[in-house]
Scaffold this motif. Structure first.
Motif, PDB file in Angstrom:
ATOM      1  N   LYS A 198       0.947  -0.900   0.415  1.00 50.62           N
ATOM      2  CA  LYS A 198      -0.248  -0.073   0.117  1.00 50.62           C
ATOM      3  C   LYS A 198       0.978   1.570   0.355  1.00 50.62           C
ATOM      4  CE  LYS A 198      -4.141   1.694   0.000  1.00 50.62           C
ATOM      5  NZ  LYS A 198      -5.049   0.817  -0.520  1.00 50.62           N
ATOM      6  N   VAL A 199       1.679   1.429   0.861  1.00 51.79           N
ATOM      7  CA  VAL A 199       3.178   2.702   1.324  1.00 51.79           C
ATOM      8  C   VAL A 199       3.370   2.622  -0.867  1.00 51.79           C
ATOM      9  CG1 VAL A 199       4.938   1.099   1.145  1.00 51.79           C
ATOM     10  CG2 VAL A 199       4.957   3.481   1.899  1.00 51.79           C
ATOM     11  N   ALA A 200       3.613   1.635  -1.735  1.00 52.41           N
ATOM     12  CA  ALA A 200       4.076   1.704  -2.633  1.00 52.41           C
ATOM     13  C   ALA A 200       3.105   2.539  -3.503  1.00 52.41           C
ATOM     14  CB  ALA A 200       4.713   0.548  -3.559  1.00 52.41           C
ATOM     15  N   GLU A 201       1.982   2.236  -3.540  1.00 49.07           N
ATOM     16  CA  GLU A 201       0.494   3.100  -4.511  1.00 49.07           C
ATOM     17  C   GLU A 201       0.409   4.404  -3.916  1.00 49.07           C
ATOM     18  OE1 GLU A 201      -3.359   1.153  -4.394  1.00 49.07           O
ATOM     19  OE2 GLU A 201      -1.481  -1.725  -4.195  1.00 49.07           O
TER      20      GLU A 201
ATOM     21  N   MET B 249       2.796   6.670  -4.826  1.00 49.57           N
ATOM     22  CA  MET B 249       2.464   6.929  -6.814  1.00 49.57           C
ATOM     23  C   MET B 249       1.732   8.006  -6.856  1.00 49.57           C
ATOM     24  SD  MET B 249       4.893   5.136  -8.756  1.00 49.57           S
ATOM     25  CE  MET B 249       3.661   4.788 -10.510  1.00 49.57           C
ATOM     26  N   HIS B 250       0.866   8.096  -5.798  1.00 54.50           N
ATOM     27  CA  HIS B 250      -0.378   8.707  -5.614  1.00 54.50           C
ATOM     28  C   HIS B 250       0.298  10.176  -5.079  1.00 54.50           C
ATOM     29  CE1 HIS B 250      -3.762   5.464  -5.416  1.00 54.50           C
ATOM     30  NE2 HIS B 250      -3.249   5.778  -6.207  1.00 54.50           N
ATOM     31  N   SER B 251       1.230  10.252  -4.638  1.00 54.13           N
ATOM     32  CA  SER B 251       2.153  11.674  -3.950  1.00 54.13           C
ATOM     33  C   SER B 251       2.657  12.000  -5.128  1.00 54.13           C
ATOM     34  CB  SER B 251       2.714  11.723  -3.085  1.00 54.13           C
ATOM     35  OG  SER B 251       3.461  10.662  -3.452  1.00 54.13           O
ATOM     36  N   TYR B 252       2.905  11.304  -6.507  1.00 57.66           N
ATOM     37  CA  TYR B 252       3.359  11.618  -7.698  1.00 57.66           C
ATOM     38  C   TYR B 252       2.603  12.472  -8.533  1.00 57.66           C
ATOM     39  CZ  TYR B 252       8.014  10.475  -6.230  1.00 57.66           C
ATOM     40  OH  TYR B 252       9.043  10.198  -5.084  1.00 57.66           O
ATOM     41  N   ALA B 253       1.430  11.645  -8.175  1.00 55.78           N
ATOM     42  CA  ALA B 253       0.459  12.704  -9.402  1.00 55.78           C
ATOM     43  C   ALA B 253      -0.066  11.675 -10.641  1.00 55.78           C
ATOM     44  CB  ALA B 253       0.030  13.816  -9.978  1.00 55.78           C
ATOM     45  N   ALA B 254       0.582  10.129 -10.069  1.00 57.72           N
ATOM     46  CA  ALA B 254       0.859   9.369 -11.142  1.00 57.72           C
ATOM     47  C   ALA B 254      -0.951   9.065 -11.517  1.00 57.72           C
ATOM     48  CB  ALA B 254       1.665   7.853 -10.943  1.00 57.72           C
ATOM     49  N   GLY B 255      -0.980   8.537 -12.921  1.00 56.48           N
ATOM     50  CA  GLY B 255      -2.509   8.077 -13.095  1.00 56.48           C
ATOM     51  C   GLY B 255      -2.441   6.483 -12.620  1.00 56.48           C
ATOM     52  N   TRP B 256      -3.806   5.990 -13.470  1.00 52.52           N
ATOM     53  CA  TRP B 256      -3.681   4.375 -13.133  1.00 52.52           C
ATOM     54  C   TRP B 256      -3.058   3.524 -14.208  1.00 52.52           C
ATOM     55  CZ3 TRP B 256      -5.465   0.776 -17.156  1.00 52.52           C
ATOM     56  CH2 TRP B 256      -5.463  -0.340 -16.741  1.00 52.52           C
ATOM     57  N   TRP B 257      -2.999   4.556 -14.963  1.00 54.42           N
ATOM     58  CA  TRP B 257      -2.199   3.606 -16.499  1.00 54.42           C
ATOM     59  C   TRP B 257      -0.412   3.498 -15.809  1.00 54.42           C
ATOM     60  CZ3 TRP B 257      -2.085   0.863 -20.801  1.00 54.42           C
ATOM     61  CH2 TRP B 257      -1.045   0.323 -21.287  1.00 54.42           C
ATOM     62  N   HIS B 258      -0.570   4.781 -15.675  1.00 56.97           N
ATOM     63  CA  HIS B 258       1.362   4.708 -15.585  1.00 56.97           C
ATOM     64  C   HIS B 258       1.596   3.787 -13.491  1.00 56.97           C
ATOM     65  CE1 HIS B 258       1.309   8.434 -17.931  1.00 56.97           C
ATOM     66  NE2 HIS B 258       2.426   8.433 -17.694  1.00 56.97           N
ATOM     67  N   THR B 259       0.983   4.018 -13.165  1.00 58.36           N
ATOM     68  CA  THR B 259       1.367   2.866 -12.122  1.00 58.36           C
ATOM     69  C   THR B 259       0.854   2.146 -12.380  1.00 58.36           C
ATOM     70  OG1 THR B 259      -0.021   4.701 -10.298  1.00 58.36           O
ATOM     71  CG2 THR B 259      -0.011   2.447  -9.579  1.00 58.36           C
ATOM     72  N   LEU B 260       0.088   1.181 -13.315  1.00 55.68           N
ATOM     73  CA  LEU B 260       0.207   0.239 -14.190  1.00 55.68           C
ATOM     74  C   LEU B 260       1.569   0.068 -14.307  1.00 55.68           C
ATOM     75  CD1 LEU B 260      -1.507  -2.690 -15.126  1.00 55.68           C
ATOM     76  CD2 LEU B 260      -1.437  -1.978 -16.620  1.00 55.68           C
ATOM     77  N   LEU B 261       2.607   0.568 -16.077  1.00 55.48           N
ATOM     78  CA  LEU B 261       3.510   0.449 -15.986  1.00 55.48           C
ATOM     79  C   LEU B 261       4.537   0.394 -14.895  1.00 55.48           C
ATOM     80  CD1 LEU B 261       2.855   2.458 -19.537  1.00 55.48           C
ATOM     81  CD2 LEU B 261       2.618   0.298 -19.273  1.00 55.48           C
ATOM     82  N   LYS B 262       4.455   0.661 -14.273  1.00 60.46           N
ATOM     83  CA  LYS B 262       5.693   1.587 -13.281  1.00 60.46           C
ATOM     84  C   LYS B 262       6.012   0.777 -12.384  1.00 60.46           C
ATOM     85  CE  LYS B 262       7.428   4.638 -16.450  1.00 60.46           C
ATOM     86  NZ  LYS B 262       8.607   4.717 -17.021  1.00 60.46           N
TER      87      LYS B 262
ATOM     88  N   ARG C 215       3.284  -1.855 -10.691  1.00 53.76           N
ATOM     89  CA  ARG C 215       2.483  -3.148 -10.740  1.00 53.76           C
ATOM     90  C   ARG C 215       2.629  -4.201 -11.649  1.00 53.76           C
ATOM     91  NH1 ARG C 215      -2.148  -2.501  -7.761  1.00 53.76           N
ATOM     92  NH2 ARG C 215      -2.788  -0.349  -7.266  1.00 53.76           N
ATOM     93  N   LEU C 216       3.328  -3.320 -13.362  1.00 48.10           N
ATOM     94  CA  LEU C 216       4.058  -4.854 -14.369  1.00 48.10           C
ATOM     95  C   LEU C 216       5.087  -5.469 -13.676  1.00 48.10           C
ATOM     96  CD1 LEU C 216       2.791  -3.118 -17.471  1.00 48.10           C
ATOM     97  CD2 LEU C 216       1.687  -5.748 -16.408  1.00 48.10           C
ATOM     98  N   PRO C 217       6.814  -4.157 -13.295  1.00 53.58           N
ATOM     99  CA  PRO C 217       7.101  -4.729 -13.179  1.00 53.58           C
ATOM    100  C   PRO C 217       7.311  -6.133 -11.292  1.00 53.58           C
ATOM    101  CG  PRO C 217       7.261  -2.364 -13.251  1.00 53.58           C
ATOM    102  CD  PRO C 217       6.210  -2.693 -13.068  1.00 53.58           C
ATOM    103  N   ALA C 218       6.347  -5.435 -10.476  1.00 50.47           N
ATOM    104  CA  ALA C 218       5.746  -5.934  -9.251  1.00 50.47           C
ATOM    105  C   ALA C 218       5.454  -7.832  -9.677  1.00 50.47           C
ATOM    106  CB  ALA C 218       4.945  -5.526  -8.289  1.00 50.47           C
ATOM    107  N   SER C 219       4.382  -7.778 -10.396  1.00 47.81           N
ATOM    108  CA  SER C 219       3.851  -8.749 -11.440  1.00 47.81           C
ATOM    109  C   SER C 219       4.221 -10.140 -11.431  1.00 47.81           C
ATOM    110  CB  SER C 219       2.470  -8.735 -11.853  1.00 47.81           C
ATOM    111  OG  SER C 219       3.318  -8.592 -13.133  1.00 47.81           O
ATOM    112  N   THR C 220       6.271  -9.308 -12.727  1.00 45.80           N
ATOM    113  CA  THR C 220       6.550 -10.846 -12.407  1.00 45.80           C
ATOM    114  C   THR C 220       7.542 -11.792 -11.706  1.00 45.80           C
ATOM    115  OG1 THR C 220       8.931  -9.022 -12.337  1.00 45.80           O
ATOM    116  CG2 THR C 220       8.041  -8.635 -14.781  1.00 45.80           C
ATOM    117  N   PRO C 221       7.827 -11.619 -11.197  1.00 46.85           N
ATOM    118  CA  PRO C 221       8.000 -12.909 -10.202  1.00 46.85           C
ATOM    119  C   PRO C 221       6.398 -13.836  -9.941  1.00 46.85           C
ATOM    120  CG  PRO C 221       8.097 -11.328  -9.008  1.00 46.85           C
ATOM    121  CD  PRO C 221       7.562 -10.512  -9.922  1.00 46.85           C
TER     122      PRO C 221
END
Length: 246
Positions: free
Chosen positions: A140-143, A146-159, A161-167
């Motif tokens: 949750k702290v990572a999400e 990303m919100h504090s950087y004003a990152a939208g859902w798409w940027h959060t997904l790319l930067k 969620r996707l890297p975290a999902s590779t394992p």
């Protein structure tokens, strides 16, 4: 008193008999069985590759949609799980029947496409479930960062969620590859598609009494095909991890 089951050479031939049978001709004056099995595996590999690609793509899309919308996850995930309870032996003839009435533009539906569809049906499930777990894995702290950087859902997904999902993704892809091979083999057997390793298993099983080692050559070929697909996924994972490390 016998505790363990016993088998004879007709039911369970020796390993060396199976290995030696690979070098012998399939029929008198014909090609060696190793070459016949290899050709059949290459034929099945086409259906496996298409089914694996389509199944993985569908699984990824479903995982992203379920992660993005909670209502989609709650409404769709039970049906994704329920889909895997349908027996392939009953589903394969239906898919083959539907395929006979379809065409891709001017290109008629081919029997191997029905086999690829069955392979995709089994392959999408582990990718959808594994990828969903991976997309939901960031803390949750990572999400919140990303919100504090004003990152939208798409940027959060790319930067994030996707890297975290590779394992989670690559083990799911290995399972999907093995499932695609199983689906292709069962699909070839159920639809009567000739040329593949699944049909070879059926044809060789008719000679189980007279030539039991011949049956196991086709089984070994199917097993090696599954290991080959899993090895390709493992090589892709190794290459990605090595690139990320540099």
């Amino acid at each position: 008193m016998r505790v363990l089951p016993r088998a004879d050479d007709a039911a369970m031939p020796h390993v060396w008999d199976v290995v030696r049978r690979f070098g012998e001709p399939e029929l008198t004056g014909g090609d060696p069985i190793a070459l016949v099995v290899l050709r059949s595996c290459l034929f099945t590999l086409r259906s496996v590759a298409v089914g694996f690609g389509v199944g993985a793509a569908v699984g990824l899309v479903l995982a992203v949609a379920m992660q993005r919308f909670r209502v989609v996850e709650r409404g769709l995930l039970p049906y994704v799980i329920l889909s895997q309870t349908v027996p392939l032996i009953a589903l394969a003839p239906a898919i083959a029947g539907w395929g006979g009435k379809l065409s891709l533009g001017s290109y008629p539906w081919q029997p191997w496409m029905s086999v690829a569809t069955i392979a995709a049906y089994l392959a999408f499930f582990p990718v959808a479930v594994g990828m969903l777990r991976g997309l939901q894995s960031p803390p949750k702290v990572a999400e919140e960062l990303m919100h504090s950087y004003a990152a939208g859902w798409w940027h959060t997904l790319l930067k994030l969620r996707l890297p975290a999902s590779t394992p989670y993704l690559f083990p799911a892809l290995r399972l999907a590859g093995a499932a695609a091979v199983v689906g292709a083999v069962v699909g070839e057997i159920s639809t009567g598609t000739r040329g593949g390793i699944g049909r070879l298993v059926i044809e060789y099983s008719r000679e189980a009494t007279a030539d039991p080692a011949k049956v196991y050559t086709a089984m070994v070929g199917a097993a090696l095909l599954g290991l080959f697909v899993a090895a390709l996924v493992g090589a892709a994972e190794f290459a990605l991890n090595r690139r990320r490390a540099t």
